[in-house]
Design an enzyme around this catalytic site. Structure first.
Site, PDB file in Angstrom:
ATOM      1  N   CYS A  12      69.104 129.480  96.953  1.00  0.00           N
ATOM      2  CA  CYS A  12      67.678 129.997  96.762  1.00  0.00           C
ATOM      3  C   CYS A  12      67.890 131.505  97.210  1.00  0.00           C
ATOM      4  O   CYS A  12      66.992 131.941  96.952  1.00  0.00           O
ATOM      5  CB  CYS A  12      66.425 129.754  97.118  1.00  0.00           C
ATOM      6  SG  CYS A  12      65.968 128.015  96.148  1.00  0.00           S
ATOM      7  N   HIS A  22      61.083 136.168  81.167  1.00  0.00           N
ATOM      8  CA  HIS A  22      62.430 136.526  80.533  1.00  0.00           C
ATOM      9  C   HIS A  22      62.521 137.926  81.942  1.00  0.00           C
ATOM     10  O   HIS A  22      63.045 139.153  81.401  1.00  0.00           O
ATOM     11  CB  HIS A  22      62.616 137.549  79.388  1.00  0.00           C
ATOM     12  CG  HIS A  22      63.450 135.510  78.440  1.00  0.00           C
ATOM     13  ND1 HIS A  22      61.859 134.582  78.292  1.00  0.00           N
ATOM     14  CD2 HIS A  22      64.022 135.306  78.716  1.00  0.00           C
ATOM     15  CE1 HIS A  22      62.707 134.144  77.929  1.00  0.00           C
ATOM     16  NE2 HIS A  22      64.067 134.266  77.682  1.00  0.00           N
ATOM     17  N   GLU A  27      57.546 124.604  89.276  1.00  0.00           N
ATOM     18  CA  GLU A  27      58.795 125.575  89.857  1.00  0.00           C
ATOM     19  C   GLU A  27      59.917 124.978  88.719  1.00  0.00           C
ATOM     20  O   GLU A  27      60.868 125.406  88.697  1.00  0.00           O
ATOM     21  CB  GLU A  27      59.456 125.890  90.860  1.00  0.00           C
ATOM     22  CG  GLU A  27      60.068 127.021  90.907  1.00  0.00           C
ATOM     23  CD  GLU A  27      59.754 127.778  93.375  1.00  0.00           C
ATOM     24  OE1 GLU A  27      60.258 128.683  93.474  1.00  0.00           O
ATOM     25  OE2 GLU A  27      60.779 126.442  93.451  1.00  0.00           O
TER      26      GLU A  27
HETATM   27 ZN   LIG Z   1      63.629 129.409  92.861  1.00  0.00          ZN
END
Ligand SMILES: [Zn+2]
Length: 141
Positions: free
Chosen positions: A23, A71, A131
Site C-alpha cells: 500500500c 476518479h 475497500e
Molecule cells: Zn488502498
C-alpha cells in the site's frame, strides 16, 4: 428501532504515506459505502410522515460524497503528499487531486464520511466502508 440502509460506490486512487508494503504504492479501490440511518420513532406529520428520513435526501448526500472522491487521486495533506501533488502538476490542470488531513485508511475514511453525512443533516448511525469486496471498516458512535 427503524434502520434505513443506502449505499453508493466510487473509484479512488491513494497510497499510504509512511507505510512499508504493497500500500506504499499508488493504487486504486472500488469503494463501497453502506450507510445506516436509525431512529426509534417516525416523523408524525408533513412530507416525512411515517418515515425516518426520505431515501431521496440520503441519496442526494451520498451522491455529493461520490462526486467528492470519484476518479480522484487522494493524498494525505502532509509534506510528502504536497510534494507528490507538486510533481503531478506536469499533468493537465484537469487532473484531480484531493488532499485530506489524515492517512487514507478504511478507518479514517469511514469516520470522515460519517461526519460528512452528519454535517449535511443526515442522522447517520453507522458507516461501513468497503475497500475491497471482503474488507471493510464500520464507524459508529
Ligand atoms: Zn488502498
Amino acid at each position: 428501532m427503524f434502520i434505513l440502509k443506502s449505499e453508493v460506490q466510487f473509484d479512488m486512487a491513494h497510497y499510504l504515506s509512511g507505510y512499508t508494503g504493497k500500500c506504499q504504492n499508488i493504487h486504486g479501490h472500488r469503494y463501497r459505502i453502506v450507510v445506516k440511518v436509525a431512529s426509534e420513532t417516525l416523523h408524525e406529520e408533513g412530507q416525512l410522515r411515517s418515515m425516518v428520513d426520505d431515501f431521496g435526501n440520503i441519496k442526494r448526500v451520498l451522491k455529493e460524497i461520490e462526486d467528492l472522491f470519484d476518479h480522484k487521486l487522494v493524498l494525505e495533506d502532509n509534506e510528502e503528499g504536497r510534494k507528490v501533488g507538486e510533481a503531478l502538476s506536469v499533468l493537465p490542470n484537469t487532473f484531480k487531486v484531493l488532499y485530506l488531513p489524515f492517512r487514507t485508511t478504511a478507518e479514517e475514511m469511514s469516520r470522515y464520511i460519517y461526519y460528512l453525512l452528519k454535517d449535511k443533516g443526515i442522522s447517520v448511525s453507522e458507516v461501513e466502508l468497503f475497500e475491497t469486496p471482503t474488507n471493510s471498516c464500520t464507524y459508529k458512535e
